[in-house]
Scaffold this motif. Structure first.
Motif, PDB file in Angstrom:
ATOM      1  N   ASP A  41       5.899  -3.510  -8.220  1.00  0.00           N
ATOM      2  CA  ASP A  41       5.116  -3.655  -6.992  1.00  0.00           C
ATOM      3  C   ASP A  41       5.645  -2.765  -5.879  1.00  0.00           C
ATOM      4  OD1 ASP A  41       3.352  -5.445  -8.090  1.00  0.00           O
ATOM      5  OD2 ASP A  41       4.440  -7.228  -7.388  1.00  0.00           O
ATOM      6  N   MET A  42       6.972  -2.667  -5.790  1.00  0.00           N
ATOM      7  CA  MET A  42       7.560  -1.776  -4.779  1.00  0.00           C
ATOM      8  C   MET A  42       7.207  -0.321  -5.080  1.00  0.00           C
ATOM      9  SD  MET A  42      11.216  -3.731  -4.118  1.00  0.00           S
ATOM     10  CE  MET A  42      12.083  -2.237  -3.941  1.00  0.00           C
ATOM     11  N   LEU A  43       7.192   0.052  -6.361  1.00  0.00           N
ATOM     12  CA  LEU A  43       6.786   1.411  -6.744  1.00  0.00           C
ATOM     13  C   LEU A  43       5.329   1.669  -6.354  1.00  0.00           C
ATOM     14  CD1 LEU A  43       8.361   1.961 -10.254  1.00  0.00           C
ATOM     15  CD2 LEU A  43       8.611   3.459  -8.302  1.00  0.00           C
ATOM     16  N   LYS A  44       4.477   0.679  -6.591  1.00  0.00           N
ATOM     17  CA  LYS A  44       3.061   0.828  -6.240  1.00  0.00           C
ATOM     18  C   LYS A  44       2.891   1.002  -4.731  1.00  0.00           C
ATOM     19  CE  LYS A  44       0.438  -2.696  -5.796  1.00  0.00           C
ATOM     20  NZ  LYS A  44      -0.327  -2.828  -4.591  1.00  0.00           N
ATOM     21  N   ASP A  45       3.585   0.189  -3.960  1.00  0.00           N
ATOM     22  CA  ASP A  45       3.494   0.300  -2.496  1.00  0.00           C
ATOM     23  C   ASP A  45       4.011   1.640  -2.004  1.00  0.00           C
ATOM     24  OD1 ASP A  45       2.454  -2.251  -2.471  1.00  0.00           O
ATOM     25  OD2 ASP A  45       4.378  -3.214  -1.979  1.00  0.00           O
ATOM     26  N   ALA A  46       5.096   2.100  -2.607  1.00  0.00           N
ATOM     27  CA  ALA A  46       5.657   3.399  -2.216  1.00  0.00           C
ATOM     28  C   ALA A  46       4.702   4.532  -2.562  1.00  0.00           C
ATOM     29  CB  ALA A  46       7.001   3.615  -2.899  1.00  0.00           C
ATOM     30  N   MET A  47       4.033   4.428  -3.703  1.00  0.00           N
ATOM     31  CA  MET A  47       3.080   5.479  -4.080  1.00  0.00           C
ATOM     32  C   MET A  47       1.859   5.477  -3.163  1.00  0.00           C
ATOM     33  SD  MET A  47       4.417   7.261  -6.397  1.00  0.00           S
ATOM     34  CE  MET A  47       3.043   8.265  -6.872  1.00  0.00           C
ATOM     35  N   VAL A  48       1.451   4.308  -2.695  1.00  0.00           N
ATOM     36  CA  VAL A  48       0.332   4.234  -1.742  1.00  0.00           C
ATOM     37  C   VAL A  48       0.724   4.899  -0.425  1.00  0.00           C
ATOM     38  CG1 VAL A  48      -1.026   2.625  -0.343  1.00  0.00           C
ATOM     39  CG2 VAL A  48      -0.774   2.240  -2.786  1.00  0.00           C
ATOM     40  N   GLU A  49       1.948   4.637   0.036  1.00  0.00           N
ATOM     41  CA  GLU A  49       2.420   5.264   1.280  1.00  0.00           C
ATOM     42  C   GLU A  49       2.499   6.778   1.133  1.00  0.00           C
ATOM     43  OE1 GLU A  49       6.098   3.562   2.517  1.00  0.00           O
ATOM     44  OE2 GLU A  49       5.292   1.528   2.577  1.00  0.00           O
ATOM     45  N   VAL A  50       2.987   7.242  -0.010  1.00  0.00           N
ATOM     46  CA  VAL A  50       3.092   8.683  -0.240  1.00  0.00           C
ATOM     47  C   VAL A  50       1.699   9.299  -0.343  1.00  0.00           C
ATOM     48  CG1 VAL A  50       3.879  10.400  -1.919  1.00  0.00           C
ATOM     49  CG2 VAL A  50       5.376   8.542  -1.270  1.00  0.00           C
ATOM     50  N   ALA A  51       0.771   8.591  -0.971  1.00  0.00           N
ATOM     51  CA  ALA A  51      -0.598   9.101  -1.066  1.00  0.00           C
ATOM     52  C   ALA A  51      -1.232   9.218   0.313  1.00  0.00           C
ATOM     53  CB  ALA A  51      -1.437   8.183  -1.958  1.00  0.00           C
ATOM     54  N   HIS A  52      -0.971   8.260   1.198  1.00  0.00           N
ATOM     55  CA  HIS A  52      -1.493   8.354   2.569  1.00  0.00           C
ATOM     56  C   HIS A  52      -0.897   9.550   3.297  1.00  0.00           C
ATOM     57  CE1 HIS A  52      -3.821   4.789   2.408  1.00  0.00           C
ATOM     58  NE2 HIS A  52      -2.805   3.955   2.326  1.00  0.00           N
ATOM     59  N   ARG A  53       0.296   9.931   2.944  1.00  0.00           N
ATOM     60  CA  ARG A  53       0.945  11.052   3.617  1.00  0.00           C
ATOM     61  C   ARG A  53       0.499  12.399   3.062  1.00  0.00           C
ATOM     62  NH1 ARG A  53       6.375  10.288   2.575  1.00  0.00           N
ATOM     63  NH2 ARG A  53       6.132   8.321   3.638  1.00  0.00           N
ATOM     64  N   TRP A  54       0.274  12.506   1.732  1.00  0.00           N
ATOM     65  CA  TRP A  54       0.067  13.810   1.124  1.00  0.00           C
ATOM     66  C   TRP A  54      -1.367  14.109   0.713  1.00  0.00           C
ATOM     67  CZ3 TRP A  54       3.430  17.549   1.497  1.00  0.00           C
ATOM     68  CH2 TRP A  54       4.764  17.250   1.669  1.00  0.00           C
ATOM     69  N   LEU A  55      -2.123  13.147   0.269  1.00  0.00           N
ATOM     70  CA  LEU A  55      -3.462  13.430  -0.256  1.00  0.00           C
ATOM     71  C   LEU A  55      -4.493  13.413   0.867  1.00  0.00           C
ATOM     72  CD1 LEU A  55      -3.338  11.250  -3.467  1.00  0.00           C
ATOM     73  CD2 LEU A  55      -2.886  13.680  -3.245  1.00  0.00           C
ATOM     74  N   PRO A  56      -5.301  14.469   0.987  1.00  0.00           N
ATOM     75  CA  PRO A  56      -6.253  14.533   2.099  1.00  0.00           C
ATOM     76  C   PRO A  56      -7.336  13.456   2.051  1.00  0.00           C
ATOM     77  CG  PRO A  56      -6.170  16.628   0.913  1.00  0.00           C
ATOM     78  CD  PRO A  56      -5.295  15.673   0.188  1.00  0.00           C
ATOM     79  N   ASP A  57      -7.777  13.073   0.850  1.00  0.00           N
ATOM     80  CA  ASP A  57      -8.828  12.066   0.782  1.00  0.00           C
ATOM     81  C   ASP A  57      -8.308  10.655   1.042  1.00  0.00           C
ATOM     82  OD1 ASP A  57      -7.390  12.259  -1.587  1.00  0.00           O
ATOM     83  OD2 ASP A  57      -9.027  11.441  -2.795  1.00  0.00           O
ATOM     84  N   ARG A  58      -7.012  10.458   1.017  1.00  0.00           N
ATOM     85  CA  ARG A  58      -6.430   9.139   1.294  1.00  0.00           C
ATOM     86  C   ARG A  58      -5.706   9.086   2.636  1.00  0.00           C
ATOM     87  NH1 ARG A  58      -4.891   6.112  -3.958  1.00  0.00           N
ATOM     88  NH2 ARG A  58      -6.658   6.745  -5.200  1.00  0.00           N
ATOM     89  N   LYS A  59      -5.785  10.154   3.411  1.00  0.00           N
ATOM     90  CA  LYS A  59      -5.083  10.201   4.689  1.00  0.00           C
ATOM     91  C   LYS A  59      -5.669   9.189   5.659  1.00  0.00           C
ATOM     92  CE  LYS A  59      -3.118  14.364   5.376  1.00  0.00           C
ATOM     93  NZ  LYS A  59      -1.951  14.811   5.963  1.00  0.00           N
TER      94      LYS A  59
END
Length: 106
Positions: A41-59
């Motif tokens: 779950d911590m990995l999933k949350d961390a990947m969501v945070e990273v996706a918000h930072r790096w992926l333009p469609d999830r910013k």
């Protein structure tokens, strides 16, 4: 928590090859897994945070930015200079089909 977020950050940087002078896109995916559910779950949350930072469609955007983009419209004025001066006639439909005598019809 910090270890998981830094690991997710490094995985995304390796996948996107941000610091590579000549990127090769042979790496298609990275799988992060753990046997404990809390760590997953911590990995999933961390990947969501990273996706918000790096992926333009999830910013993430602020509400002001979002509504500014959604309500942005081009204003096109009519060619006639007195277009807004004219009053448009409003016609109301006459109610010919209204039954006048309800008692006889029931």
């Amino acid at each position: 928590r910090y270890c998981v977020s830094s690991m997710a950050e490094e995985a995304v940087e390796a996948l996107l090859q941000i610091e590579a002078p000549l990127p090769t896109y042979a790496l298609k995916k990275i799988v992060l897994m753990d046997s404990r559910e809390e760590t997953a779950d911590m990995l999933k949350d961390a990947m969501v945070e990273v996706a918000h930072r790096w992926l333009p469609d999830r910013k993430l955007t602020t509400a002001a930015q979002y509504w500014g983009e959604q309500t942005r419209r081009m204003v096109v004025l009519p060619t006639h200079h007195n277009f807004f001066w004219k009053r448009q006639k409003v016609k109301f439909k006459q109610n010919h089909d209204v039954v006048r005598k309800e008692r006889q019809n029931y």
